[in-house]
Design an enzyme around this catalytic site. Sequence first.
Site, short mmCIF file in Angstrom:
data_model
loop_
_atom_site.label_atom_id
_atom_site.label_comp_id
_atom_site.label_asym_id
_atom_site.label_seq_id
_atom_site.Cartn_x
_atom_site.Cartn_y
_atom_site.Cartn_z
CE1 TYR A 61 5.35 46.18 -3.02
CE2 TYR A 61 3.13 47.03 -3.21
CZ TYR A 61 3.99 45.97 -3.08
OH TYR A 61 3.49 44.68 -3.02
CE LYS A 113 4.60 46.06 0.07
NZ LYS A 113 5.40 44.90 -0.04
C1 LIG Z 1 4.78 39.01 -4.42
C2 LIG Z 1 4.12 39.33 -3.11
O1 LIG Z 1 2.92 39.33 -2.98
N1 LIG Z 1 4.93 39.59 -2.13
C3 LIG Z 1 4.44 39.86 -0.82
C4 LIG Z 1 4.83 41.25 -0.40
O2 LIG Z 1 5.38 42.04 -1.08
C5 LIG Z 1 4.97 38.89 0.22
O3 LIG Z 1 4.36 39.15 1.44
C6 LIG Z 1 4.71 37.47 -0.20
O4 LIG Z 1 3.34 37.25 -0.35
C7 LIG Z 1 5.27 36.48 0.81
O5 LIG Z 1 6.62 36.73 1.01
C8 LIG Z 1 5.08 35.05 0.35
O6 LIG Z 1 5.85 34.85 -0.79
C1 LIG Z 2 2.85 42.02 0.32
C2 LIG Z 2 2.60 43.39 0.11
O1 LIG Z 2 3.19 44.19 0.71
C3 LIG Z 2 1.51 43.73 -0.74
O2 LIG Z 2 0.65 42.90 -0.86
O3 LIG Z 2 1.47 44.80 -1.32
#
Ligand SMILES: CC(=O)N[C@H](C=O)[C@@H](O)[C@H](O)[C@H](O)CO
Ligand SMILES: CC(=O)C(=O)O
Length: 399
Positions: free
Chosen positions: A230, A260
């Site tokens: 991740y 990811k």
């Molecule tokens: C920093 C964070 O939480 N990133 C999420 C996944 O990794 C994203 O799904 C974001 O929430 C999304 O892109 C909105 O900025």
């Molecule tokens: C956005 C995402 O992948 C997480 O919440 O870990």
Amino acid sequence: MRMRAAGRQGQRSGLGARAGCSAAAQVRAGGGAGAGHGCRQAGPASDPAPGLVLTSPASLPTPRCWGPAWAPPALGPFPAPCLSCLSAMASQKKLQGLVAATVTPLTSDGKINLSVIGQYVDYLVDKQGVKNVFVNGTTGEGLALSSQERKQLAEEWVNQGKKKLEHVIIHVGALSLPESKELARHAAEIGASGISAIAPFFFKPKNKDALVAFLREVASEAPHIPFYYYHIPPLTGVKICIEDLLDGIKKQIPTFQGVKYSDTDLLDFAQCMDKYNKEQFLLLYGVDEQLLSALAVGATGAVGSTYNYLGQANNLMFQAYANQDFALARKYQFCIGEFLSFVFKLGFGVAQTKAIVTSLSGIPMGPPRLPLMSASEEFIMKAKAKLDSLPFLTTYPAK
Ligand SMILES: CC(=O)N[C@H](C=O)[C@@H](O)[C@H](O)[C@H](O)CO
Ligand SMILES: CC(=O)C(=O)O
């Protein structure tokens, strides 16, 4: 679903194999935790399984520019999955499309609320068209939960997801290696479809070798299910280039399945697609507002918080892209972007995501855990009004 069942079957055989092997199996040198593994093979701990290439410290690449005291971490053998686990892994349905990074429902007094997970699964599958989940990640406040809470949530998701979800990936990253290993072992034992881990971010790995050594220890606790790294440098501060990380990683982590990728570096992402797609690594994109750009360079899957409530719109964007209707795909991405850029200006994070999911699903997700603060009423009202003004995102053509 059928494949998922095959995966579970394999899982069961794995556990069976463990029972069968236990008398002859030797616990890995120094590996007190070894007893919990499935898939231990009989024979001396140093015997690699046929076909598995194990890297000895001597064959590690010489570190670049790292002080004189540096020594490559000693790597123990990676436990070899038994044949039935290998075939279960190979027959598991390929992870593709959307993966919702789930929120963690909390009660008003801050306890995890397992009672709504069943409803949450149905909502994702029936209302959002999303059949994969990523549990206890950033959106799930995984790093703010105790190990016990993380295990309870993982179990509930796996149980409620049976016959409904295709992939339940459990995030097991933690600041402490033993904690992360324990969570990995637990996820494997309860039948999760895969595990993932962030880089530890207090004492950070200083280079690729240190990160891989850490991840390898974690992944080796779940030797019969896929492992995903991740990558989320904006939150961890660990900025190791993924193109470099992937080079040779399968040799060190045989269960390594992909990344990811929660960063905006589309050059690195595209280089990974170009170089490593052939090795069947899955590169799941994690910046929802830029998903179409990731599709353009070949991504086939995405993990994100917005797929909890914009799942259908994103599925339609995937479909438009697959049909080469780029104008329609752009229309979806622009519209999603309009909503996200609006909420970013108001202040957007996990607390706000929980409030939006509560409001759209009708399932009470509760407050976030401190130090995060609940979204304001004003935010909820404005976000809802904005979504209502974008019916393109929330009303779908009849199937
Ligand atoms: C920093 C964070 O939480 N990133 C999420 C996944 O990794 C994203 O799904 C974001 O929430 C999304 O892109 C909105 O900025
Ligand atoms: C956005 C995402 O992948 C997480 O919440 O870990």
